[in-house]
Scaffold this active site. Structure first.
Site, PDB file in Angstrom:
ATOM      1  N   CYS A 189      19.835  14.222  51.049  1.00  0.00           N
ATOM      2  CA  CYS A 189      19.289  12.906  51.329  1.00  0.00           C
ATOM      3  C   CYS A 189      19.204  12.114  50.042  1.00  0.00           C
ATOM      4  CB  CYS A 189      17.899  13.018  51.937  1.00  0.00           C
ATOM      5  SG  CYS A 189      16.782  13.823  50.785  1.00  0.00           S
ATOM      6  N   CYS A 232      17.256  13.532  47.070  1.00  0.00           N
ATOM      7  CA  CYS A 232      17.968  14.463  46.185  1.00  0.00           C
ATOM      8  C   CYS A 232      18.661  13.685  45.078  1.00  0.00           C
ATOM      9  CB  CYS A 232      19.027  15.243  46.957  1.00  0.00           C
ATOM     10  SG  CYS A 232      18.368  16.281  48.254  1.00  0.00           S
ATOM     11  N   ASP A 254      50.023  58.045  35.256  1.00  0.00           N
ATOM     12  CA  ASP A 254      48.742  58.710  35.136  1.00  0.00           C
ATOM     13  C   ASP A 254      48.521  59.441  36.460  1.00  0.00           C
ATOM     14  OD1 ASP A 254      46.275  59.257  33.881  1.00  0.00           O
ATOM     15  OD2 ASP A 254      45.330  57.839  35.253  1.00  0.00           O
ATOM     16  N   ASP A 272      45.302  53.136  36.446  1.00  0.00           N
ATOM     17  CA  ASP A 272      44.431  52.287  37.257  1.00  0.00           C
ATOM     18  C   ASP A 272      43.802  51.158  36.437  1.00  0.00           C
ATOM     19  OD1 ASP A 272      42.537  53.612  35.834  1.00  0.00           O
ATOM     20  OD2 ASP A 272      41.821  54.827  37.501  1.00  0.00           O
ATOM     21  N   ASP A 296      42.401  53.758  31.267  1.00  0.00           N
ATOM     22  CA  ASP A 296      43.598  53.940  30.467  1.00  0.00           C
ATOM     23  C   ASP A 296      44.112  52.633  29.884  1.00  0.00           C
ATOM     24  OD1 ASP A 296      44.266  53.110  32.947  1.00  0.00           O
ATOM     25  OD2 ASP A 296      45.231  54.985  33.525  1.00  0.00           O
TER      26      ASP A 296
END
Lengths: 807, 126
Positions: free
Chosen positions: A66, A69, A496, A695, A699
């Site tokens: 409104c 605000c 890996d 991943d 690593d």
């Protein structure tokens, strides 16, 4: 000076190699200088604008309900340090703030607004994208209109020229003025951007394609204009046959209006086709951005569900997803269950089951169930936005292969101009007096027109764009041209074990009881003891017991010993779980148990000994299951001619068992996490070009050390940062596809560069008339312009073939 | 060789010399970067048909921040490359793109568009 400006935000904080640092936009003084400088941009001296001490920024606001605000934000902004005035418009959701750049900055102002619970962003940032799109659309329309005018008007001119005086109706005295009238709009409207561009470049002492086109067509036009308006200035006898396109009337010097207008028409056509094809090269990224849902259904206090714009979703909000809907942001499922189609981001065609605790990714599509989830990542932090950003950056990067083309094209244009002048001089001197001017002019214009190095410039970027875009659609994120180029030259691929070849989640595969307890009781006791454990092995045991429907007892006196195992009291019994070392230490001896454990280890499992009240009770076999498609992927990598190496911290026997199963012969086992990078280095020292697949979390050093680091099954910042290629999906097949895609892309780039170079190196001497003494060939400017237009289009079309690359 | 041929020959050679001099030896608009409170050397560069300024003077060892504002959609300038610093960046139209790096070596370097047709010079002084 109080210049009205809209802030131009710094964009594209791309990762930069070498000594470069990333841009930050936090320091208020820093941003201020940007603004100050911009204020001067329009006055054509954008160098330094230190004198400015008041600037304006437009903020776009969200969350206002409104007018109150709006007033609240306005008050807050006005009272903030460094702000001269602030004006908030509720209707347009805009705040206009005038501030002292030495005291504050837009980023701070945004922070001020956010502190009181509203959203703010820089209006210029949103506007710039729209403006760019708008400008691009406008340009397209303009281009089409310019081309149509040129095509329609140049057609009769071309007809006159091609008739060579053989068509009676063209042999009239007003034919040249008529051609002039038809050509004038083509020059002044259709071809205008070329002249304008050439002029701007000339002022910067630069020569580009516009320079070539403008000089070529300009020369042909001005010459023809002089012949038409003041023929007495051009002394020539032209009973001789003219090369290519002589003018229509043989009583005056020939005109070359068609050279000017048809060239412009053809080049515009080439640009039109090229723009259309180039638009397609960025299709992938547009499709990705189009995946972002606009709204989300948020559960507010009291269980009320409201639809809100996606920008208003905050971290921690609980969102509802109904069947068939797109998931708005990243998060964790809190309630409900469903299968989610993640194919658009990962390439995985099977829907993924999601229950409470599972992670969901924004932009993926919910199946038939419905669920609630808590937002964990919003805005630019989501996986989707990261993918978009990464692809954009990748597409902005050049492959080293393109450097040669860069070096050449920088010197290219001025040199071409010189060659054209030389061709003019040579023809003027060598050709018969009566037709020397015509020959000289024709070769001058042809050289300029055919030499446009457009194809050279498009060769690499279009292929990189299409290649990386194609990959991104299938969850393969390539960091850029350089990564593509390195990936196609790999000799060795290091995998890996945990999380790459295997699922990365151990499961209990064997339960073998000796002594007083049966298997279920053994598992129940072991699981009860491990209940509080966070060790992956312990979790696997607990999970197995739960799957079997066993009721776990409470454990007390829990004691975990790193590298050995655990002990705990379960229902009055002392349970000991761990490795052989622990058993020996506690005096638990059983030959039977040892043999069973050895058999498990031989089969690639980890043996967990169990003793109850000091007596051997059994052994559990735990294994990290191999992904279903690992074996096939390893085979495919071999087929690509790569040596496949497995790298793991596991003991040699377990490692070799896994390697055997997937078909790997070379195993580097018992490597500590910190030693992985060193192993990669060793391979490199032996002359191998190494890709490391992992991943991306523990690593990262090895990924960075490798020539190509490939992070698998992830879309996180860390992994993207450390790797050259990121595979969102967990399947090893992505590695195969990524390498195949890089090879294909580099192949296309090579083809493009080859043709572009061949085209230019052959085209120029041909146009200059180098072959004329032997074959009588002399390229007409019209043919030269058609060839030029065609070369760019063919290069882009070749790159677009990558869109059909099978993944 | 008649008179007009001699004229064309001489004019042609002179023209070639001029073209080479104009495009390769000429100096552009020169500007030095201003130093911000944080110690960065900052300069705004307008990208429109070329770079303004196109000769940028900075000091060695201090971070340089160049804000490229691309005021056109002409695709020729959509990328800027600082080859010696390993930087290549797309410049979205009507946006400012900041390029940051620290020159560790004095000397004259070039920066250019993706096709090396639009060029600028970066002079790093001690």
């Amino acid at each position: 000076m109080n210049t009205t400006i809209t802030r131009e935000p710094a964009t594209g904080e791309a990762s930069i190699g070498g000594a470069a640092t990333s841009a930050t936009n936090d320091a208020p003084a820093a941003t201020a200088a940007t603004h100050a400088a911009h204020a001067n941009a329009d006055t054509d001296a954008p160098a330094n604008g230190g004198a400015n001490n008041s600037e304006r920024v437009d903020l776009s606001l969200t969350g206002m309900t409104c007018n109150a605000c709006a007033r609240r934000i306005e008050r807050r902004l006005t009272n903030a340090g460094g702000v001269r005035s602030a004006n908030v418009n509720f209707a347009t959701a805009r705040a206009t703030v005038e501030y002292d750049p030495r005291a504050t900055a837009p980023s701070r102002l945004i922070g001020t607004v956010e502190e009181i619970g509203y959203g703010a962003s820089d209006a210029a940032e949103a506007g710039a994208a729209e403006r760019e799109q708008e400008a691009a659309r406008e340009e397209q329309t303009q281009l089409r209109r310019r081309f149509l005018v040129a095509a329609v008007l140049s057609a009769p001119v071309l007809l006159v020229a091609m008739s060579h005086g053989r068509i009676e109706m063209f042999n009239v005295s007003w034919i040249n003025p008529a051609q002039l009238v038809l050509t004038l709009p083509v020059i002044s409207y259709s071809g205008w951007p070329f002249y304008q561009g050439a002029w701007v470049a000339l002022k910067h002492r630069a020569a580009d394609m516009n320079t070539l086109i403008a000089t070529g067509t300009g020369a042909a036009f001005i010459y023809s204009l002089v012949v038409t308006v003041a023929p007495q200035l051009v002394v020539a006898d032209h009973s001789a046959t003219m090369p290519g396109m002589s003018g229509g009337v043989m009583t005056v010097a020939p005109v070359y209006f068609e050279a000017a207008s048809v060239i412009i028409a053809l080049i515009l056509l080439g640009r039109l086709l090229e723009a259309r094809a180039r638009g397609k090269t960025s299709d992938a990224i547009k499709r990705l951005m189009g995946l972002q849902p606009r709204t989300a259904r948020v559960v507010r206090e009291g269980g009320r569900e409201v639809d809100v714009p996606i920008e208003e979703v905050g971290v921690g909000d609980v969102l509802v997803v109904r069947p068939g809907e797109r998931i708005p942001v990243d998060g964790v499922v809190t309630e409900g269950a469903s299968a989610v189609n993640e194919s658009m981001l990962t390439g995985e065609s099977m829907p993924i089951e999601k229950t409470a605790g599972a992670e969901v990714i924004g932009a993926t599509i919910n199946g038939t169930g419905s669920f609630k989830f808590r937002a964990t990542k919003i805005g630019s932090e989501t996986v989707l936005q990261q993918i978009v950003r990464m692809v954009e950056q990748a597409q902005g990067q050049r492959a080293p292969i393109a450097r040669l083309a860069d070096v050449v094209s920088g010197y290219f244009t001025p040199i071409v101009i010189c060659i054209a002048i030389a061709a003019f001089v040579v023809w003027f001197i060598a050709a018969p007096v009566e037709s020397r001017l015509s020959y000289a002019l024709v070769s001058f214009v042809s050289v300029l027109i055919i030499a446009c190095p457009c194809a050279l410039g498009l060769a690499t970027p279009t292929a990189v764009m299409v290649g990386t875009g194609r990959g991104a659609e299938h969850g393969i994120l390539v960091k850029g041209g350089e990564a593509l180029e390195t990936a196609h030259r790999l000799t060795t691929i290091v995998l890996d074990k945990t999380g790459t070849l295997t699922k990365g989640q151990p499961v209990v595969t064997d339960v073998s009881a000796v002594g007083a307890f049966d298997e279920d009781e053994l598992l129940r006791l072991a699981a009860s003891a491990e209940r509080g454990s966070e060790h992956p092995l312990g979790e696997a045991i607990v999970r197995r017991a739960q799957e079997r429907g066993l009721t776990l007892a409470n454990a007390s006196a829990f004691n975990a010993r790193a590298g050995h195992g655990v002990e705990a009291e379960v229902g009055g019994r002392r349970v000991l779980l761990g490795n052989l070392k622990l058993m020996t230490e506690r005096g638990v001896e059983s030959k039977d148990l040892r043999e069973r454990a050895d058999a498990l280890t031989e089969a690639g499992r980890t043996a967990v000994y169990v003793a109850v009240d000091g007596a051997a009770a059994g052994v559990l076999g735990v294994a990290d299951e191999i992904k279903a498609d690992s074996k096939a992927a390893v085979g495919a990598l071999r087929k690509l001619g790569l040596e496949v190496v497995m790298l793991t911290g596991d003991n040699r026997r377990t490692a070799e068992a896994v390697a055997r199963e997937v078909g790997i012969t070379r195993v580097l086992a018992e490597v500590l996490p910190e030693g992985k990078a060193a192993e990669v280095k060793k391979l490199q020292a032996a002359g191998q070009r190494v890709a490391m697949v992992g991943d991306g979390i523990n690593d990262a050093p090895a990924l960075a050390q490798a020539d190509t680091g490939i992070a698998i099954g992830t879309g996180t910042d860390v992994a993207i940062e450390a790797s050259d290629i990121t595979l969102i999906r967990g399947s090893l097949h992505g590695v195969v596809t990524a390498i195949a895609l890089s090879r294909q892309t580099i192949k296309v780039i090579r083809q493009n560069l080859f043709w572009a170079f061949v085209y230019n190196t052959l085209g120029i001497p041909l146009a200059a008339g180098a072959l004329y003494p032997f074959t009588g060939w002399l390229l007409s400017p019209v043919v030269a312009s058609a060839a030029m237009a065609l070369s760019s289009v063919s290069v882009v079309a070749n790159s677009l073939r990558l869109r059909r690359f099978r993944l | 060789m008649d008179t007009s041929e001699i004229i064309v020959l001489v004019a042609g050679i002179a023209l070639i010399a001029f073209v080479l001099w104009y495009f390769f030896a000429g100096e552009g608009v020169r500007a030095a970067a201003s130093v911000t409170a944080a110690g960065a050397q900052r300069l705004r560069v307008l990208v429109k048909g070329g770079y303004t300024p196109d000769v940028i003077v900075v000091k060695r060892g201090a971070p340089v921040e160049l804000d490229f504002y691309r005021d056109e959609t002409n695709s020729c300038t959509e990328q800027v490359v600082f080859g010696d610093f390993g930087i290549s960046r797309m410049l979205p139209a009507f946006k400012t793109t900041r390029i940051g790096f620290t020159p560790e070596r004095a000397g004259t370097f070039t920066f250019n568009c993706g096709m090396n047709m639009v060029r600028g010079k970066l002079i790093v002084e001690d």
